[in-house]
Design an enzyme around this catalytic site. Sequence first.
Site, PDB file in Angstrom:
ATOM      1  N   ARG A 248      24.044 -66.442  27.970  1.00  0.00           N
ATOM      2  CA  ARG A 248      24.031 -65.050  27.531  1.00  0.00           C
ATOM      3  C   ARG A 248      25.455 -64.492  27.559  1.00  0.00           C
ATOM      4  O   ARG A 248      26.038 -64.300  28.623  1.00  0.00           O
ATOM      5  CB  ARG A 248      23.127 -64.193  28.425  1.00  0.00           C
TER       6      ARG A 248
ATOM      7  N   ASP B  16      21.105 -56.432  39.715  1.00  0.00           N
ATOM      8  CA  ASP B  16      22.215 -56.718  38.818  1.00  0.00           C
ATOM      9  C   ASP B  16      22.601 -55.423  38.122  1.00  0.00           C
ATOM     10  O   ASP B  16      22.164 -54.338  38.531  1.00  0.00           O
ATOM     11  CB  ASP B  16      21.861 -57.829  37.828  1.00  0.00           C
TER      12      ASP B  16
END
Length: 568
Positions: free
Chosen positions: A183, A469
């Site tokens: 990603r 995160d």
Amino acid sequence: MVGFETFLETPLKERKSFVGYDVPEGVDIRGRYDAGFARILSKDALQFVAGLQREFRNHIKYAMECRIEAKMRYNNGGLPGFDPATKNVREGEWVCAAVPPAVADRRVEITGPVERKMIINALNSGAKVFMADFEDALSPTWENLMRGQINLKDAVSGTISFNDKARNRTYKLNEQTAKLFVRPRGWHLPEAHIFIDGEPATGCLVDFGLYFFHNYSSFRKLQGQGYGPFFYLPKMEHSREARIWNNVFERAEKMVGIENGSIRSTVLIETLPAVFQMDEILYELRDHSVGLNCGRWDYIFSYVKTFQEHPDRLLPDRVQVGMTQHFMRSYSDLLIRTCHRRGVHAMGGMAAQIPIRDDPKANEAAMELVKKDKLREVRAGHDGTWAAHPGLIPAIMEVFTNNMGNKANQIESVKREEAALLTEEDLLQIPRGVRTMEALRLNTRVGIQYVAAWLTGTGSVPLYNLMEDAATAEISRVQNWQWLKYEVELNGDGLGVKVTRCLFGRVVEEEMARIEKEVGKEKFNKGMYKEACKIFKRQCIAPKLDDFLTLDAYNHIVVYHPSGSSKL
């Protein structure tokens, strides 16, 4: 180490003595020189990245301008919705390219940063896919980004290893490993350590370009079996952004001479505007798609961001905004129906829990929550799901296998045609629940600790038995901002007090004291907690909501070195 401005003031003959990267015309490396990094930042690789940047930068700028225009519409009372101009795409009978057999079974995927030991453990974890993350789980320091590229190159070649001296153990890849997806960062993030033609490079083109350039030949050997390379694409708001990615893929394939459609990607539907563009996004990427993913944490963040000027759309405590909320369930159901209609995977969301090793009872309760959530996903028709920790994989795998049997996925077996009846109102319904002081405190405590870790180079942080995160930190930030802006009343714990600046200031002081107590005074004083507190507090009380927390914090981790490019 010196600032880049100081470097520019150094006489030219002195600058030439610096060891630096060999760069093509128009490329300037401002990050620290390292011989290992230089192998990644080869002249040919940089030329490849520069070619992508030059071809697509104006398209990217236009897409970002369109985001600003859309935000203005929403701020003036408008609502996102289905585009009448693309009705023919939504109603058409087209399908995406066939899913490669190598990734037909994706029932459990694990995600994590591109750190060396993490990559090995994740690939060996028993998950079907490992998504190596340059985005929300990574603090994009120069060191992290470049070492991440080295680590992935070694992983693709099968030579990666890690010697843990503290444990006297060497980590290597097993014979059977998870399939690797990567990603890159979102379109909005720059890479300030690499300048191309006088401006910072686009972060995702750097991440994608370096990884693809150094590894496509390894994947090419397996091309007939459909082994990728594979990507996850984050933060899109419109199909025009998917079109850019598709053109990037086609350009990359053409530049290195591999078949069109070799690159495959899954798009995270993690912004509210994108849920109304799912068919269009898949259509743009139809030769390069392997599905969509419910990026639910960012989706909650995007709900607040989209409706930042709508006082009638205030969120309850973040722990109450789960997949059983009507707007969240509708989003999941429509994603499944859309993906299966187009012949690709519909991936479920992240299980953020982590094992609680010192409390068996609490750990059992947490695992039951995970199983319940995953049972909901597989019964709804999802083809797989995400886990943040290897310890969750056996339990999640069992849930999906028990309900899917020996089928690789549910693309053909679960169509969810009833989801075609979902309306814009279903996807925008206001979430229900209460707002509490404990949620305000938790948001503040989590937000400050996450930013403190991010500033020191860590982008994925275990806090209070959850893996936090950037996405979950963003929820904490924007919820605090929303409650402060509208001085909401905390109605869930009988207090009846309003969230004012004065109250928030007191909460920040008290939570900083709690953080110091929890982490210890020495660690607190050595860490970046005070700087993180300033950043987080400033973001929460700002008159206008910043689009991304990390854009503000990024300036604190950019470090320029004089020994960058050798062509001066």
